[in-house]
Design a protein around this motif. Structure first.
Motif, PDB file in Angstrom:
ATOM      1  N   SER A  66      57.996  -1.929  10.163  1.00 39.06           N
ATOM      2  CA  SER A  66      56.626  -2.437  10.235  1.00 39.06           C
ATOM      3  C   SER A  66      55.688  -1.629   9.359  1.00 39.06           C
ATOM      4  O   SER A  66      55.698  -0.396   9.395  1.00 39.06           O
ATOM      5  CB  SER A  66      56.124  -2.391  11.679  1.00 39.06           C
ATOM      6  OG  SER A  66      54.732  -2.635  11.740  1.00 39.06           O
ATOM      7  N   VAL A  67      54.874  -2.331   8.575  1.00 37.80           N
ATOM      8  CA  VAL A  67      53.808  -1.670   7.814  1.00 37.80           C
ATOM      9  C   VAL A  67      52.450  -2.135   8.335  1.00 37.80           C
ATOM     10  O   VAL A  67      51.436  -2.047   7.650  1.00 37.80           O
ATOM     11  CB  VAL A  67      53.936  -1.939   6.295  1.00 37.80           C
ATOM     12  CG1 VAL A  67      55.212  -1.340   5.765  1.00 37.80           C
ATOM     13  CG2 VAL A  67      53.885  -3.436   5.991  1.00 37.80           C
ATOM     14  N   MET A  68      52.442  -2.647   9.578  1.00 42.74           N
ATOM     15  CA  MET A  68      51.211  -3.145  10.191  1.00 42.74           C
ATOM     16  C   MET A  68      50.455  -1.999  10.856  1.00 42.74           C
ATOM     17  O   MET A  68      51.016  -1.268  11.675  1.00 42.74           O
ATOM     18  CB  MET A  68      51.528  -4.208  11.244  1.00 42.74           C
ATOM     19  CG  MET A  68      52.275  -5.418  10.737  1.00 42.74           C
ATOM     20  SD  MET A  68      52.603  -6.627  12.051  1.00 42.74           S
ATOM     21  CE  MET A  68      53.664  -5.666  13.142  1.00 42.74           C
ATOM     22  N   ALA A  69      49.205  -1.843  10.527  1.00 46.70           N
ATOM     23  CA  ALA A  69      48.390  -0.783  11.116  1.00 46.70           C
ATOM     24  C   ALA A  69      48.070  -1.114  12.571  1.00 46.70           C
ATOM     25  O   ALA A  69      47.737  -2.258  12.903  1.00 46.70           O
ATOM     26  CB  ALA A  69      47.099  -0.604  10.328  1.00 46.70           C
ATOM     27  N   GLY A  70      48.201  -0.123  13.438  1.00 46.68           N
ATOM     28  CA  GLY A  70      47.732  -0.270  14.808  1.00 46.68           C
ATOM     29  C   GLY A  70      48.693  -0.906  15.794  1.00 46.68           C
ATOM     30  O   GLY A  70      48.448  -0.863  16.997  1.00 46.68           O
ATOM     31  N   ILE A  71      49.780  -1.507  15.325  1.00 47.88           N
ATOM     32  CA  ILE A  71      50.723  -2.160  16.236  1.00 47.88           C
ATOM     33  C   ILE A  71      51.821  -1.164  16.601  1.00 47.88           C
ATOM     34  O   ILE A  71      52.565  -0.706  15.737  1.00 47.88           O
ATOM     35  CB  ILE A  71      51.355  -3.418  15.606  1.00 47.88           C
ATOM     36  CG1 ILE A  71      50.261  -4.367  15.096  1.00 47.88           C
ATOM     37  CG2 ILE A  71      52.256  -4.118  16.617  1.00 47.88           C
ATOM     38  CD1 ILE A  71      49.367  -4.913  16.173  1.00 47.88           C
ATOM     39  N   SER A  72      51.920  -0.835  17.887  1.00 50.63           N
ATOM     40  CA  SER A  72      52.849   0.200  18.329  1.00 50.63           C
ATOM     41  C   SER A  72      54.298  -0.270  18.318  1.00 50.63           C
ATOM     42  O   SER A  72      54.585  -1.476  18.302  1.00 50.63           O
ATOM     43  CB  SER A  72      52.486   0.659  19.742  1.00 50.63           C
ATOM     44  OG  SER A  72      52.765  -0.375  20.679  1.00 50.63           O
ATOM     45  N   ILE A  73      55.187   0.688  18.342  1.00 52.77           N
ATOM     46  CA  ILE A  73      56.623   0.387  18.428  1.00 52.77           C
ATOM     47  C   ILE A  73      56.912  -0.403  19.694  1.00 52.77           C
ATOM     48  O   ILE A  73      57.656  -1.396  19.666  1.00 52.77           O
ATOM     49  CB  ILE A  73      57.449   1.687  18.415  1.00 52.77           C
ATOM     50  CG1 ILE A  73      57.416   2.318  17.018  1.00 52.77           C
ATOM     51  CG2 ILE A  73      58.892   1.431  18.850  1.00 52.77           C
ATOM     52  CD1 ILE A  73      58.115   3.667  16.929  1.00 52.77           C
ATOM     53  N   GLN A  74      56.313   0.015  20.811  1.00 50.63           N
ATOM     54  CA  GLN A  74      56.543  -0.667  22.078  1.00 50.63           C
ATOM     55  C   GLN A  74      56.086  -2.123  22.026  1.00 50.63           C
ATOM     56  O   GLN A  74      56.777  -3.024  22.539  1.00 50.63           O
ATOM     57  CB  GLN A  74      55.814   0.062  23.208  1.00 50.63           C
ATOM     58  CG  GLN A  74      56.186  -0.428  24.601  1.00 50.63           C
ATOM     59  CD  GLN A  74      57.634  -0.150  24.943  1.00 50.63           C
ATOM     60  OE1 GLN A  74      58.076   0.993  24.898  1.00 50.63           O
ATOM     61  NE2 GLN A  74      58.388  -1.190  25.282  1.00 50.63           N
ATOM     62  N   ALA A  75      54.945  -2.366  21.389  1.00 50.12           N
ATOM     63  CA  ALA A  75      54.431  -3.742  21.283  1.00 50.12           C
ATOM     64  C   ALA A  75      55.374  -4.611  20.461  1.00 50.12           C
ATOM     65  O   ALA A  75      55.611  -5.782  20.790  1.00 50.12           O
ATOM     66  CB  ALA A  75      53.040  -3.730  20.651  1.00 50.12           C
ATOM     67  N   ILE A  76      55.932  -4.045  19.415  1.00 50.22           N
ATOM     68  CA  ILE A  76      56.872  -4.799  18.572  1.00 50.22           C
ATOM     69  C   ILE A  76      58.149  -5.089  19.351  1.00 50.22           C
ATOM     70  O   ILE A  76      58.665  -6.217  19.330  1.00 50.22           O
ATOM     71  CB  ILE A  76      57.190  -4.014  17.281  1.00 50.22           C
ATOM     72  CG1 ILE A  76      55.930  -3.870  16.433  1.00 50.22           C
ATOM     73  CG2 ILE A  76      58.291  -4.716  16.482  1.00 50.22           C
ATOM     74  CD1 ILE A  76      56.075  -2.927  15.251  1.00 50.22           C
TER      75      ILE A  76
ATOM     76  N   ASP B 100      58.526  -5.254  22.632  1.00 48.87           N
ATOM     77  CA  ASP B 100      58.263  -6.175  23.738  1.00 48.87           C
ATOM     78  C   ASP B 100      58.100  -7.614  23.254  1.00 48.87           C
ATOM     79  O   ASP B 100      58.611  -8.551  23.875  1.00 48.87           O
ATOM     80  CB  ASP B 100      57.001  -5.748  24.497  1.00 48.87           C
ATOM     81  CG  ASP B 100      57.196  -4.448  25.274  1.00 48.87           C
ATOM     82  OD1 ASP B 100      58.362  -4.042  25.454  1.00 48.87           O
ATOM     83  OD2 ASP B 100      56.188  -3.839  25.669  1.00 48.87           O
ATOM     84  N   ASN B 101      57.385  -7.784  22.155  1.00 47.00           N
ATOM     85  CA  ASN B 101      57.084  -9.138  21.686  1.00 47.00           C
ATOM     86  C   ASN B 101      58.235  -9.788  20.919  1.00 47.00           C
ATOM     87  O   ASN B 101      58.276 -11.012  20.780  1.00 47.00           O
ATOM     88  CB  ASN B 101      55.828  -9.129  20.807  1.00 47.00           C
ATOM     89  CG  ASN B 101      54.560  -9.007  21.622  1.00 47.00           C
ATOM     90  OD1 ASN B 101      54.076  -9.971  22.203  1.00 47.00           O
ATOM     91  ND2 ASN B 101      54.019  -7.799  21.684  1.00 47.00           N
ATOM     92  N   LEU B 102      59.154  -8.963  20.417  1.00 38.38           N
ATOM     93  CA  LEU B 102      60.299  -9.510  19.682  1.00 38.38           C
ATOM     94  C   LEU B 102      61.601  -9.409  20.469  1.00 38.38           C
ATOM     95  O   LEU B 102      62.640  -9.909  20.027  1.00 38.38           O
ATOM     96  CB  LEU B 102      60.460  -8.791  18.337  1.00 38.38           C
ATOM     97  CG  LEU B 102      59.337  -8.992  17.321  1.00 38.38           C
ATOM     98  CD1 LEU B 102      59.644  -8.241  16.033  1.00 38.38           C
ATOM     99  CD2 LEU B 102      59.120 -10.473  17.031  1.00 38.38           C
TER     100      LEU B 102
END
Length: 266
Positions: A93-103, A105-107
């Protein structure tokens, strides 16, 4: 190794170009997914059949997926690609502000590398700070770091919160440099130089100073002391900077950027 880049804006194009020019990934093994047809693909040596605008299974027959979309678009994207994700996929991920946990959980997957690149990646001189989920082994992490290093240099950190700090220092840092350069250019113009002369003077000064620093073991303060002489011009300028608390203002600015990065990640 096959790589899918989702999002083909500046960062997605930078990664595609760097992967190809470095020879680390074959052009035929790079896939691009962008919801709008991308005319810019004509400038890349990627097989035209590897550009997609729809979410279909063949797009996800890859090893590594680079998420290069805007952070605000992540949730809707995650909803679309979640059915295609597997436990074997590695997400960079090169997205600012999106945490590892959020990625994760959502994927509904585990192998995630979160990174913070900066704008000089566009010329292969970037600085990227990255961290990884505990599910990624050393071999996979080494492969991902090699991918990142095609855009410049990288620094691995164990603590994810340091990604926000990196955003404030190296991510936003080029703008701080340009801010100082611009101020010097304006001062040079007021002193009588033309705009082009002022830009040339300041640009070469910064470039030379950085290269000199990189080729030595001297600290920044050592070089300040070397340039400054007692009662001289440099000392006069540094004294003004100190009286105006410029160093304190820079510290406050960097910490404000860090605070804002944390806010955006909530």
């Amino acid at each position: 190794m096959r790589v899918l880049i989702i999002g083909f804006g500046n960062m997605g194009q930078t990664y595609a170009s760097s992967f190809i020019s470095s020879g680390f990934v074959s052009p035929s093994d790079i896939l691009v997914l962008n919801r709008r047809d991308v005319e810019k693909k004509k400038r890349f040596s990627i097989d035209k059949s590897n550009f997609y605008t729809e979410f279909v299974q063949p797009v996800f027959d890859v090893d590594i997926i680079v998420l290069a979309v805007k952070p605000q678009d992540f949730l809707s994207l995650a909803h679309s690609i979640k059915p295609f994700m597997t436990e074997e996929h590695i997400v960079l991920s090169v997205m600012a502000g999106i945490s590892i946990q959020a990625i994760q959980d959502n994927l509904n997957m585990n192998k995630v590398v979160r990174s913070m690149p900066n704008i000089p990646t566009q010329i292969g001189q970037g600085m990227t700070v990255f961290c990884a989920s505990t599910n990624i082994d050393r071999k996979d992490l080494f492969i991902v770091q090699n991918l990142i290093n095609t855009t410049g240099k990288s620094l691995y950190v164990d603590k994810e919160e340091l990604i926000n700090a990196a955003t404030a220092v190296s991510g936003s840092g080029p703008a701080y440099v340009y801010y100082f350069m611009n101020a010097m250019v304006e001062s040079a113009i007021e002193l009588g130089f033309s705009k082009s002369e002022a830009e040339f003077l300041v640009g070469q000064t910064f470039s030379g100073a950085v290269q000199l620093q990189n080729r030595s073991n001297e600290s920044h303060q050592d070089w300040i002391d070397k340039v400054s002489s007692k009662g001289g011009t440099t000392e006069a300028a540094i004294e003004v900077f100190n009286n105006l608390k410029v160093k304190k203002a820079i510290d406050f600015g960097v910490k404000s950027a860090n605070y804002r990065a944390k806010e955006l990640g909530k």
